[in-house]
Write a protein that holds these residues in place. Structure first.
Motif, PDB file in Angstrom:
ATOM      1  N   ALA B 150       0.820  -1.223   0.000  1.00  0.00           N
ATOM      2  CA  ALA B 150       0.000   0.000   0.000  1.00  0.00           C
ATOM      3  C   ALA B 150       0.849   1.265   0.000  1.00  0.00           C
ATOM      4  O   ALA B 150       0.333   2.354  -0.186  1.00  0.00           O
ATOM      5  CB  ALA B 150      -0.931   0.004   1.217  1.00  0.00           C
ATOM      6  N   PHE B 151       2.158   1.116   0.227  1.00  0.00           N
ATOM      7  CA  PHE B 151       3.042   2.283   0.312  1.00  0.00           C
ATOM      8  C   PHE B 151       3.491   2.753  -1.064  1.00  0.00           C
ATOM      9  O   PHE B 151       4.200   3.735  -1.198  1.00  0.00           O
ATOM     10  CB  PHE B 151       4.288   1.907   1.133  1.00  0.00           C
ATOM     11  N   ARG B 152       3.106   2.000  -2.125  1.00  0.00           N
ATOM     12  CA  ARG B 152       3.594   2.363  -3.455  1.00  0.00           C
ATOM     13  C   ARG B 152       2.952   3.663  -3.926  1.00  0.00           C
ATOM     14  O   ARG B 152       2.006   4.156  -3.327  1.00  0.00           O
ATOM     15  CB  ARG B 152       3.274   1.225  -4.436  1.00  0.00           C
ATOM     16  N   ARG B 153       3.492   4.213  -4.990  1.00  0.00           N
ATOM     17  CA  ARG B 153       2.940   5.453  -5.504  1.00  0.00           C
ATOM     18  C   ARG B 153       1.432   5.365  -5.588  1.00  0.00           C
ATOM     19  O   ARG B 153       0.925   4.362  -6.057  1.00  0.00           O
ATOM     20  CB  ARG B 153       3.539   5.751  -6.896  1.00  0.00           C
ATOM     21  N   PRO B 154       0.672   6.358  -5.158  1.00  0.00           N
ATOM     22  CA  PRO B 154       1.057   7.709  -4.721  1.00  0.00           C
ATOM     23  C   PRO B 154       1.225   7.856  -3.208  1.00  0.00           C
ATOM     24  O   PRO B 154       1.192   8.967  -2.727  1.00  0.00           O
ATOM     25  CB  PRO B 154      -0.141   8.523  -5.185  1.00  0.00           C
ATOM     26  N   ARG B 155       1.397   6.774  -2.474  1.00  0.00           N
ATOM     27  CA  ARG B 155       1.321   6.879  -1.013  1.00  0.00           C
ATOM     28  C   ARG B 155       2.669   6.830  -0.310  1.00  0.00           C
ATOM     29  O   ARG B 155       2.736   6.589   0.886  1.00  0.00           O
ATOM     30  CB  ARG B 155       0.397   5.772  -0.480  1.00  0.00           C
ATOM     31  N   GLU B 156       3.765   7.051  -1.055  1.00  0.00           N
ATOM     32  CA  GLU B 156       5.084   6.961  -0.410  1.00  0.00           C
ATOM     33  C   GLU B 156       5.235   7.989   0.706  1.00  0.00           C
ATOM     34  O   GLU B 156       5.817   7.690   1.754  1.00  0.00           O
ATOM     35  CB  GLU B 156       6.208   7.217  -1.426  1.00  0.00           C
ATOM     36  N   LEU B 157       4.712   9.199   0.467  1.00  0.00           N
ATOM     37  CA  LEU B 157       4.900  10.247   1.470  1.00  0.00           C
ATOM     38  C   LEU B 157       4.153   9.892   2.749  1.00  0.00           C
ATOM     39  O   LEU B 157       4.626  10.134   3.854  1.00  0.00           O
ATOM     40  CB  LEU B 157       4.410  11.586   0.922  1.00  0.00           C
ATOM     41  N   ASN B 158       2.975   9.291   2.590  1.00  0.00           N
ATOM     42  CA  ASN B 158       2.213   8.927   3.773  1.00  0.00           C
ATOM     43  C   ASN B 158       2.922   7.822   4.555  1.00  0.00           C
ATOM     44  O   ASN B 158       2.808   7.737   5.775  1.00  0.00           O
ATOM     45  CB  ASN B 158       0.797   8.485   3.388  1.00  0.00           C
ATOM     46  N   TRP B 159       3.643   6.974   3.855  1.00  0.00           N
ATOM     47  CA  TRP B 159       4.455   5.954   4.530  1.00  0.00           C
ATOM     48  C   TRP B 159       5.528   6.637   5.382  1.00  0.00           C
ATOM     49  O   TRP B 159       5.739   6.291   6.547  1.00  0.00           O
ATOM     50  CB  TRP B 159       5.087   5.036   3.488  1.00  0.00           C
TER      51      TRP B 159
END
Lengths: 360, 575
Positions: B150-159
């Protein structure tokens, strides 16, 4: 991939026979449409509560209402328990044993009252609300290029208007001032404590200081330390130092333990004058990260730190024989004074406690 | 039920909900007042029907959120009574064994909360239990996010924000654990001080600035207090808000399934089901932590006694989340260097500064590292099944194994005591296992994932084995396969075709060396390692011929009156 081929919900007809007789399916989809096209959603399944019939719904409603009412009772019970039970009241229970009655009753009451609100709400959602599974489209997170270009153009325009690009002198001096700006914050942090002045190298132990038992603060004689025995001790005058300094810093450094073994069991390489009739004094502070070392094994003369299990051999100058500590325990040479009390012959020859950079 | 259908009907007609009574009127008036001044309706209209995908594993982050709220609420109560001061006072409260003893005000006020403030012990214990739960929930949530990609783009920053939250949670836990100034917390502080002191060049200065002189001094209590009640929770609140806003704005990921694509989100609208469930869930977390606090004592500081730097208890354990650091510190062999008269304590630096630094940095950077290796920069809104990313899943289990061994060694004395082993053998064994077990865990996990991939492929191509053997008139034996449930097919088909990055040419057609060849080649090799052994995705052709074959079988079976159905137990075995 030909997903539609296997699509179980191929018919998007809101009046899909899979759906319950209740009109909720079609009405919600209608709702979505009447509210305008910009919020498109597609209803793909309505899992109405299983017990949609009036009887079952009534039953579920009664369940949920009961939970809420019991929650009310529990909340009131909390108030009653608060005023009725003193904070120290105890009660003996099977399994748990003697426990604090106030804590138990307040906790059970508050716990049940909140838990039941939660369970009631979830039961309500599960049994009495139609589960309308819906598809919404995601918006693209990346804006269209035109928008990005427009935003960047605005930024460039602003930057150009400010003259940031042309006025190199201003740009550089601004940068310099901003770079230096955090300096006061760092300087202010300097005030958080004094500069180290070699305090870590010293303890209050000096020649002639007596050993006091660490609880009674009575001076110790050799007869107070039997063979195989271990006594925790502090230097004479520690309490006065603590009082003057208003802290426990000196205690954290100068605590020692005294142990006694038969003189022939001491395998010391350091030469004469360290023990007194088989009594040895070592720093009690571990050379690893500073825990007080307390577990002494009489038979092997091993001293074990309970925090990280560094093991020191007290018969062999306090050398490390296992565990993470890298240095031997500092030792105090001891003797007795004119009145026959145990005293230090001199202070520690090396810093006690954990290592530090300036320690050599 | 009548309420629900009423609500449904009104929304159909586009009317206001027909609620009456003074309360409804008042709330309608309030709403209008606010709406006139803030344009609230636009936001509500957009968000009340916002869809969230449903899955039990999405609840883990919610547990973390709600336990944080519980910690905040109970913490406020505690600040009313706690006195952040090291000033020595004579204890004169209700706890008899310590009557007349000189103790710090911090410890005295914590005893006061536990024995003389009504409900104080309960709130203190809820605070501690909820704090422990907070970190547990964060870690399990992190594992879910990791293993499903779930950390893949677009959620890297949230990780990255999430890793920040985890770090701050540990800091919040440690500062809070120290505040009661009991013997255990003081020992923990002593260890932290020893670690700080070991840092080259600045360590001694660090200790003198933190403690206002030597350890322990008296300044740390008010300083830790401010960090614990203001600084760290303030940062946590900011990061948690950012974390949730991003989840909301980017929309939640979803597991693969029928109708679920990368461009949509399938689930239930916020209002009413999600609101009822999420709101109710707060009360459940609150209720369960409260019940635990009623029944199970946590951190009985009165038994430990006040902190004295020359006293210690054996069998002491930190809170669970510090266990891995404690274990590392216990495990490290005694290596210390003296160079030019300066001391470098590798025995403390490696386990307490370098290793945790590397672990947290790798954790924070993981999404970027994986994207660089795989070259996958696409947007992913469909979660990956862990088996479909065998290398990542293997790495995750490997890291987890590493962590668990460190953590277990944090209790090496407890283990030695429980099994009557030598403590030194336990530690030595753990030193070996720390390097041996993780690679084994990687290989085994990866193999399991590949095996599952193969089974998925078989299932797609041939259907489910029914265990019914049919003998045809020709004498041939066939096993009847049943078609796979369409919902499951959608899940099975979620596996994506991926190819490793191609090896770059050393020189181009004109004989010019490829710029940055070494890096590109390394990347290609790593990408190849990443995707190596992956079971090929079922192609459309294969699927159709497989489907055709299955259809044939069904027909044959039908000719002989055999139903191609799967018995319950067979289905269960395949789930």
């Amino acid at each position: 991939m030909s997903k539609t081929k296997f699509d179980p919900y191929g018919e998007d007809n809101p009046a899909n026979p899979k759906k319950p007789a209740s009109s909720s399916g079609s009405t919600s989809s209608g709702a979505a449409q009447t509210h305008g096209g910009s919020y498109e959603e597609e209803i793909i399944a309505v899992e109405a509560p299983q017990e949609i019939d009036a009887k079952a719904a009534k039953r579920a409603e009664r369940q949920v209402a009961t939970m809420f009412m019991v929650s009310v009772v529990c909340t009131l019970g909390f108030v009653v328990a608060y005023f009725a039970l003193p904070a120290t009241a105890t009660i003996e229970l099977p399994l748990i044993g003697i426990t604090n009655a106030s804590n138990l009753s307040l906790g059970l009451a508050l716990g049940l009252s909140t838990l039941l609100i939660g369970l009631g709400a979830i039961q309500w959602a599960r049994k009495l609300m139609p589960h309308v599974e819906v598809i919404q489209q995601r918006h693209l997170l990346k804006p269209p290029d035109s928008l990005r270009k427009a935003a960047l153009a605005q930024f460039s325009q602003g930057a150009a208007d400010s003259g940031l690009g042309q006025r190199r002198l201003l740009r550089r001096t601004l940068l310099a001032s901003l770079l230096v700006f955090p300096l006061p914050l760092i300087v202010l942090a300097r005030g958080c404590g004094p500069a180290p002045k070699g305090e870590l190298n010293e303890t209050m132990w000096t020649g002639g200081l007596r050993f006091l038992a660490d609880i009674t603060y009575q001076p110790l004689k050799p007869s107070d330390v039997p063979i195989g025995g271990v006594v925790s001790a502090v230097p004479e005058g520690l309490l006065e130092v603590q009082k003057a300094q208003h802290n426990l810093n000196e205690r954290a450094k100068s605590a020692v333990i005294l142990i006694r073994m038969r003189p022939d069991q001491i395998r010391s390489q350091q030469g004469e004058g360290w023990d007194y009739q088989g009594i040895l004094a070592f720093s009690k502070i571990c050379t690893h990260v500073g825990c007080p070392i307390a577990l002494y094994e009489q038979r092997t003369h091993h001293l074990l730190c309970p925090c990280h299990q560094s093991t020191f051999d007290l018969a062999d100058d306090g050398k490390v024989i296992y565990g993470p500590a890298a240095r031997r325990l500092p030792q105090l040479p001891i003797t007795v004074d004119a009145e026959g009390y145990l005293v230090a012959r001199e202070g520690f020859q090396e810093p006690v406690g954990p290592s530090f950079w300036e320690r050599s | 039920m009548s309420n629900t259908s009423a609500a449904m009907n009104t929304s159909t007609n586009g009317n206001q909900p027909k609620l009456s009574g003074p309360l409804a009127k008042a709330s309608a008036a309030t709403y209008e007042y606010l709406d006139d001044r803030t344009g609230l309706s636009a936001g509500l209209r957009r968000n009340l029907r916002k869809v969230f995908p449903d899955h039990w594993s999405f609840m883990l982050g919610e547990i973390a959120l709600w336990s944080f709220v519980v910690v905040l609420l109970t913490g406020v109560f505690l600040t009313f009574f706690y006195v952040p001061s090291a000033t020595e006072v004579v204890y004169n409260g209700s706890y008899v064994p310590l009557k007349g003893v000189m103790i710090s005000e911090a410890y005295a006020s914590t005893l006061n909360i536990s024995f003389d403030v009504r409900g104080g012990l309960l709130i203190r214990q809820i605070h501690h239990w909820a704090a422990l739960l907070f970190v547990v929930a964060i870690v399990v949530h992190l594992l879910r996010v990791f293993f499903t990609g779930a950390f893949r783009r677009p959620r890297e920053l949230n990780w990255v924000i999430g890793v920040g939250i985890l770090t701050l949670a540990l800091l919040a836990g440690f500062t809070g654990y120290s505040l009661p100034d009991d013997l255990l917390s003081g020992t923990g502080l002593r260890i932290a001080g020893g670690i700080l002191q070991s840092i080259p060049v600045v360590g001694t200065w660090g200790v003198f600035l933190l403690f206002d002189g030597e350890f322990p001094g008296t300044a740390w209590i008010p300083r830790f207090f401010v960090a614990h009640v203001l600084l760290v929770p303030g940062l946590l609140l900011a990061l948690i808000t950012a974390h949730l806003l991003l989840v909301f704005y980017q929309k939640h990921t979803q597991y693969p399934g029928p109708k679920r694509t990368n461009e949509n989100v399938v689930g239930y609208p916020l209002m009413p089901v999600y609101m009822a469930k999420a709101g109710g869930f707060f009360f459940i977390v609150f209720g369960i932590t409260t019940l635990m606090s009623a029944l199970v004592t946590i951190n009985p500081i009165w038994l430990y006694g006040p902190y004295m730097p020359d006293q210690v208890t054996s069998g002491a354990q930190p809170d669970w989340y510090i266990g891995w650091l404690e274990g590392a510190l216990r495990m490290m062999p005694p290596i210390e260097w003296t160079i030019f008269g300066y001391t470098i304590s590798w025995n403390i630096l490696v386990p307490s500064v370098i290793m945790p630094g590397i672990v947290m940095t790798l954790l924070a950077l993981y999404p970027f590292i994986e994207a660089w290796v795989t070259g996958d920069k696409r947007e992913h809104n469909i979660l990956q099944r862990p088996r479909n990313a065998p290398t990542r899943t293997g790495l995750g289990v490997m890291a987890l194994t590493f962590y668990v061994i460190l953590w277990a060694n944090g209790g090496n004395d407890i283990i030695a005591l429980a099994f009557n082993w030598s403590i030194n053998s336990v530690t030595t064994l753990m030193r070996v296992l720390l390097f041996v077990l993780p690679p084994i865990a990687f290989v085994i996990t990866k193999r399991i994932c590949l095996g599952l991939q193969r089974r998925d492929r078989d299932k797609l191509l041939h259907g489910i084995e029914t265990g019914r053997i049919l003998r045809l008139p020709s004498g041939e034996f066939v096993e009847v396969h049943a078609p796979v449930d369409p919902d499951e097919v959608a899940v099975l088909l979620s596996k994506e075709e991926v190819l490793p990055l191609p090896m770059p040419p050393k020189r181009d057609a004109n004989g010019v060396r490829t710029p940055g060849y070494a890096i590109k080649a390394l990347r290609a090799r790593m990408s190849n390692w990443w995707y190596r052994d992956d079971v090929p995705v079922v192609t459309l052709n294969e699927l159709e011929s497989g489907h055709h074959h299955a259809q044939e079988q069904v027909e044959i079976a039908g000719t002989y009156g055999v139903e191609p159905t799967v018995s319950e137990e067979v289905t269960a075995g395949h789930r």
